[in-house]
Design a protein around this motif. Sequence first.
Motif, PDB file in Angstrom:
ATOM      1  N   ASP A  88      14.011  58.057  37.433  1.00 46.03           N
ATOM      2  CA  ASP A  88      12.971  59.103  37.318  1.00 46.03           C
ATOM      3  C   ASP A  88      12.816  59.732  35.948  1.00 46.03           C
ATOM      4  O   ASP A  88      11.983  60.208  35.412  1.00 46.03           O
ATOM      5  CB  ASP A  88      13.109  60.109  38.611  1.00 46.03           C
ATOM      6  N   ARG A  89      14.253  59.867  35.298  1.00 46.23           N
ATOM      7  CA  ARG A  89      14.295  60.558  34.029  1.00 46.23           C
ATOM      8  C   ARG A  89      13.635  59.641  33.114  1.00 46.23           C
ATOM      9  O   ARG A  89      12.953  60.008  32.061  1.00 46.23           O
ATOM     10  CB  ARG A  89      15.683  60.831  33.677  1.00 46.23           C
ATOM     11  N   VAL A  90      13.855  58.150  33.198  1.00 42.37           N
ATOM     12  CA  VAL A  90      13.495  57.267  32.214  1.00 42.37           C
ATOM     13  C   VAL A  90      11.706  57.300  32.602  1.00 42.37           C
ATOM     14  O   VAL A  90      11.079  57.299  31.459  1.00 42.37           O
ATOM     15  CB  VAL A  90      13.860  55.813  32.508  1.00 42.37           C
ATOM     16  N   ILE A  91      11.319  57.428  33.610  1.00 41.42           N
ATOM     17  CA  ILE A  91       9.771  57.346  33.645  1.00 41.42           C
ATOM     18  C   ILE A  91       9.320  58.604  33.250  1.00 41.42           C
ATOM     19  O   ILE A  91       8.206  58.594  32.296  1.00 41.42           O
ATOM     20  CB  ILE A  91       9.411  57.590  35.525  1.00 41.42           C
ATOM     21  N   ARG A 103       9.541  49.710  24.723  1.00 41.69           N
ATOM     22  CA  ARG A 103       8.957  49.151  25.762  1.00 41.69           C
ATOM     23  C   ARG A 103       9.605  47.968  26.329  1.00 41.69           C
ATOM     24  O   ARG A 103       9.471  47.665  27.727  1.00 41.69           O
ATOM     25  CB  ARG A 103       7.369  48.910  25.364  1.00 41.69           C
ATOM     26  N   ASP A 104      10.143  47.217  25.695  1.00 44.27           N
ATOM     27  CA  ASP A 104      10.878  46.059  26.177  1.00 44.27           C
ATOM     28  C   ASP A 104      11.955  46.371  27.191  1.00 44.27           C
ATOM     29  O   ASP A 104      12.331  45.928  28.399  1.00 44.27           O
ATOM     30  CB  ASP A 104      11.321  44.951  25.136  1.00 44.27           C
ATOM     31  N   VAL A 105      12.798  47.318  26.521  1.00 38.92           N
ATOM     32  CA  VAL A 105      14.007  48.107  27.709  1.00 38.92           C
ATOM     33  C   VAL A 105      13.479  48.598  28.875  1.00 38.92           C
ATOM     34  O   VAL A 105      14.078  48.317  29.906  1.00 38.92           O
ATOM     35  CB  VAL A 105      14.603  49.124  26.772  1.00 38.92           C
ATOM     36  N   VAL A 106      12.269  49.325  28.807  1.00 39.23           N
ATOM     37  CA  VAL A 106      11.485  49.606  30.306  1.00 39.23           C
ATOM     38  C   VAL A 106      11.230  48.111  30.916  1.00 39.23           C
ATOM     39  O   VAL A 106      11.449  48.256  32.159  1.00 39.23           O
ATOM     40  CB  VAL A 106      10.286  50.221  29.757  1.00 39.23           C
ATOM     41  N   GLY A 107      10.662  47.598  30.248  1.00 39.59           N
ATOM     42  CA  GLY A 107      10.238  46.073  31.067  1.00 39.59           C
ATOM     43  C   GLY A 107      11.510  45.472  31.635  1.00 39.59           C
ATOM     44  O   GLY A 107      11.197  44.934  32.863  1.00 39.59           O
ATOM     45  N   HIS A 108      12.521  45.599  31.018  1.00 39.53           N
ATOM     46  CA  HIS A 108      13.644  45.011  31.378  1.00 39.53           C
ATOM     47  C   HIS A 108      14.189  45.732  32.620  1.00 39.53           C
ATOM     48  O   HIS A 108      14.536  45.340  33.863  1.00 39.53           O
ATOM     49  CB  HIS A 108      14.948  45.104  30.515  1.00 39.53           C
ATOM     50  N   LEU A 109      14.215  47.037  32.719  1.00 40.03           N
ATOM     51  CA  LEU A 109      14.606  48.049  33.870  1.00 40.03           C
ATOM     52  C   LEU A 109      13.731  47.873  35.058  1.00 40.03           C
ATOM     53  O   LEU A 109      14.145  47.623  36.331  1.00 40.03           O
ATOM     54  CB  LEU A 109      14.764  49.363  33.497  1.00 40.03           C
ATOM     55  N   VAL A 110      12.228  47.758  34.811  1.00 35.55           N
ATOM     56  CA  VAL A 110      11.360  47.594  35.780  1.00 35.55           C
ATOM     57  C   VAL A 110      11.650  46.033  36.398  1.00 35.55           C
ATOM     58  O   VAL A 110      11.672  45.924  37.606  1.00 35.55           O
ATOM     59  CB  VAL A 110      10.106  47.666  35.489  1.00 35.55           C
TER      60      VAL A 110
END
Length: 222
Positions: free
Chosen positions: A13-16, A40-47
Amino acid sequence: MNDVALAWIRSRDRVISMVQSAEPLTLNELTPLCPEWRIRDVVGHLVGISHDIAAGNFPGDLDEWAAAQVERNHDADLATLLEEWPTYELERFITPELAIVLYDQTTHECDIAHALGRTVCLDDETLSLLTDFTLGRFAVKDHDLTVTLDLDGDIRTRGSGSRELHLTTDHFTWFRASTGRRSRHQIDDLAWRGDRSAIDILFTGIFRPATFDVVERRQIID
């Protein structure tokens, strides 16, 4: 729900929130602590982790698994990714034995905060759980080690070997050093006592020390 899963939800939730409030163009910049990936790639990895585990797509090779997630989400709409992320309900699959998922999630949460110049907001409970995980990674018996960490007065010991190493620091600094987010210079400057030659053993796994001094801001959250 167990503590590891709850800590993972807080981090997600903090990342979002952090990504939603960022200037969109900055998310296309490279992440200094993951230099091959844009923010944004780091976000793509987490999702992608949540998507894959929920779909039963478990890793054979971790590096290939992560690379496939980044590639799959390379041009995805970030707003859509962030909206979909909670729907995978990864927390249903997280057990204390799968604390590596929390370790990866929070590592990259801090990487994103560092890249955006934000303050890290890891709470003390999460940091304590992460310390438990990092201690479990040491092959202390193989190296005749006794490692004692005094982290904010919280003393943890692993092993019973003849080579003793003691470190006094805080949970956050230890966590980030253990993930390769402190330079060798910064690691050597920590308050070590005992067999300093054993320091190398603690930092020769998947994560090697950073190539530059890493400076982060952390908000203290009880």
